[in-house]
Design an enzyme around this catalytic site. Structure first.
Site, PDB file in Angstrom:
ATOM      1  N   SER A 335      -4.216   7.524 115.302  1.00 43.90           N
ATOM      2  CA  SER A 335      -5.456   8.179 114.901  1.00 43.90           C
ATOM      3  C   SER A 335      -6.604   7.182 114.979  1.00 43.90           C
ATOM      4  CB  SER A 335      -5.331   8.723 113.478  1.00 43.90           C
ATOM      5  OG  SER A 335      -6.537   9.325 113.069  1.00 43.90           O
ATOM      6  N   GLU A 336      -7.766   7.652 115.466  1.00 38.77           N
ATOM      7  CA  GLU A 336      -8.891   6.747 115.700  1.00 38.77           C
ATOM      8  C   GLU A 336      -9.329   5.990 114.458  1.00 38.77           C
ATOM      9  OE1 GLU A 336     -10.589  10.287 118.165  1.00 38.77           O
ATOM     10  OE2 GLU A 336      -8.720  10.010 117.073  1.00 38.77           O
ATOM     11  N   ASN A 337      -9.168   6.581 113.286  1.00 46.99           N
ATOM     12  CA  ASN A 337      -9.666   5.917 112.090  1.00 46.99           C
ATOM     13  C   ASN A 337      -8.750   4.807 111.594  1.00 46.99           C
ATOM     14  OD1 ASN A 337      -7.725   7.852 111.334  1.00 46.99           O
ATOM     15  ND2 ASN A 337      -8.515   7.949 109.258  1.00 46.99           N
ATOM     16  N   GLY A 338      -7.652   4.547 112.321  1.00 47.81           N
ATOM     17  CA  GLY A 338      -6.895   3.348 112.009  1.00 47.81           C
ATOM     18  C   GLY A 338      -5.491   3.543 111.488  1.00 47.81           C
ATOM     19  N   SER A 373      -8.690   0.041 116.688  1.00 49.72           N
ATOM     20  CA  SER A 373      -8.169   1.328 117.128  1.00 49.72           C
ATOM     21  C   SER A 373      -8.613   1.638 118.554  1.00 49.72           C
ATOM     22  CB  SER A 373      -8.633   2.426 116.174  1.00 49.72           C
ATOM     23  OG  SER A 373      -8.178   3.690 116.596  1.00 49.72           O
TER      24      SER A 373
END
EC number: 2.8.3.5
Length: 538
Positions: A335-338, A373
């Site tokens: 997921s992009e947020n980490g 990320s």
């Protein structure tokens, strides 16, 4: 013994410090940087300042510092943040009071006031791909004035002309500038300038009395790179601890980047979409026709997963497809947020995901910042990205982030995800828009997310492979449909795979009750027995 050696070393070090005039961060000069009232920490932020504000959605936002800015009444701010919270929380509060002049963001999302102010010409908005935004901030903190990225090539980001501010009549008052383009190893890249701020407002978990900082789980997001990219970094924390509480190797942000620390008194930590596992006794709601269409796409999309694959899934249908991963394979969801290693069955409300729902992480998972990320994404380490679309062209152009003058949600991380040469891009969407308008077209007429980037299209009626030179090839049709039926509802021409023409090979997905998907491959020409694969919902 070892302790004596340490003590002797400390005594020698102390003597050296006294002779050279250096001082520790525990001196009175350093201690003035700790604040009990967040208002005192932000009251010198002037009108017109550029402020970097950490967080992702509502996860890891500096609640107390934002609320204090509200009280100061400071005006004409340029706010650099992935998004602007929601209407009544986070940066949305500063939008309500018109204290922000310009937003530099990647995502508008569900903030109605943000979208309204932008489209009505009340707010300047510089929409920036999420990974580019993270890297621009990281570069700013590292003293790198600019860099080249493939993200945004062939789109309004590269060409210029993206609306930054509208006039009252809907015409463009301020448009983005075109980017410099260079070619490296046969690919086109655009130049992006770094971002620095006058102030950074950051939310962390804990700080020690030396000023070192650690974050909790996905709250690193944009907070970590923003710490390094401002003249004055103000960090609000939940707890201040003694020096030595953290092992030196566990510190996320060293004290050199931190100028002011505030202990927040209270945190709401609002979650936009709290989702928990439903009780077994709950009766499922009757399915609407739209639900059946979506489920058909979801179950077919799940067949794209392969054992050992690293995958990033977009909001909606793509993320739901992860619930149908075959039980005998392992897929690592990013997921992009980490987060790397999450599961989307919503068993526990732990962390925010890209779609702002609560998710659970698996054993062996890892947390990291937004710049890390997107280094994974741009660097080609993600095998598959699956996302939705408003339009896809014959040659794989993708449009999914705005309708000029009418609707803008922002590109988020989509431009970065489709720009990696090593990542397979699969689009999942309904075959036609409202009013049976074509979504698969000869050429997209909406602003592009990526140029010639889509590898496969999955709808409720058909599956196409996309060749960037030859165009579309129909490889699967839904039960009861023919290639001629697909031609009638598709806005461009396409080739038909020989196996469909000669062998009549059709993939049929039958839902048995609500738990099992039965995929049968029928080969009429060869008269072979159908081979069945069962996908458990859980």
């Amino acid at each position: 013994n070892e302790m004596d050696i340490l003590l002797d070393s400390w005594g020698l070090f102390s003597m050296c410090m006294s002779t050279c005039g250096c001082y520790f961060s525990t001196s009175s000069q350093r201690s003035r940087q700790f604040y009990s009232d967040p208002l005192d920490a932000v009251k010198d932020i002037p009108n017109g300042a550029t402020v970097l504000v950490g967080g992702f959605g509502l996860c890891g936002i500096p609640e107390n510092l934002i609320n204090s800015l509200l009280k100061t009444g400071v005006k004409s701010l340029t706010a650099v943040s992935n998004n602007a919270g929601v209407d009544d929380f986070g940066l949305g509060l500063l939008l309500q009071t018109k204290q922000i002049k310009r937003m530099i963001s990647s995502y508008v999302g569900e903030n109605v006031e943000f979208e309204r102010q932008y489209l009505s010409g009340e707010l300047e908005v510089e929409l920036t791909p999420q990974g580019t935004l993270a890297e621009r901030i990281r570069a700013g903190g590292a003293g790198v004035p600019a860099f080249f990225t493939a993200t945004g090539y062939g789109t309004l980001i590269q060409e210029g002309g993206s609306p930054i501010k509208y006039n009252k009549d809907g015409t463009i008052a301020i448009a983005s500038e075109p980017r410099e383009v260079r070619e490296f190893n046969g690919r086109h890249y655009i130049m992006e300038k770094s971002i620095t701020g006058d102030f950074a407002l950051v939310k962390a978990w804990k700080a020690d009395k030396a000023g070192n900082v650690i974050f909790r789980k996905t709250a690193r997001n944009f907070n970590q790179p923003m710490c390094k990219a401002a003249k004055i970094t103000i960090v609000e924390v939940e707890e201040i601890v003694d020096v030595g509480t953290f092992a030196a190797e566990d510190i996320h942000i060293p004290s050199i980047y931190v100028h002011r620390i505030v202990k927040g008194d209270s945190y709401e930590k609002r979650i936009e979409r709290r989702t928990v596992k439903k009780g077994q006794a709950e009766n499922p709601k009757p399915k609407k026709d739209s639900d059946i269409v979506r489920e058909r796409i979801i179950r077919r999309a799940a067949l794209e997963f392969e054992d050992g694959m690293y995958a990033n899934l977009g909001i909606g249908i793509p993320m739901l497809a992860s619930n149908f991963i075959k039980p005998d394979i392992t897929v690592h969801l990013q997921s992009e947020n980490g987060i790397l290693g999450l599961v989307t069955l919503h068993k526990l409300p732990f962390n925010n995901l890209i779609c702002k729902e609560t998710v659970t992480v698996l054993p062996g998972a890892a947390y990291f910042s937004s710049d890390d990320s997107f280094a994974m994404i741009r660097g080609g380490h993600i095998n598959l990205t699956m996302l939705g679309a408003m339009q896809v062209s014959k040659y794989g152009d993708l449009a999914n982030w705005m309708i000029p003058g009418k609707m803008v949600k922002g590109m988020g991380g989509a431009m970065d995800l489709v720009a990696s040469a090593g990542t397979k891009v699969v689009v999942t969407m309904e075959h036609s828009a409202k009013g049976d308008k074509h979504k698969i077209l000869e050429k997209c007429n909406l602003p592009l997310t990526g140029k010639q980037c889509v590898d496969r299209i999955i709808t409720e009626k058909a599956v196409f492979d996309v060749d960037k030179d030859k165009g579309l090839t129909l490889i699967e049709v839904w039960e009861g449909l023919t290639p001629d039926d697909i031609k009638k509802c598709t806005g461009t021409d396409f080739e038909v795979n020989e196996t469909i023409e000669l062998q009549k090979r059709i993939i049929i997905l039958n839902t048995l009750h609500h738990t099992v998907c039965n995929i049968a491959h029928y080969d009429i020409l060869l008269h072979t027995k159908p081979s069945n694969t069962y996908l458990n919902e859980n």
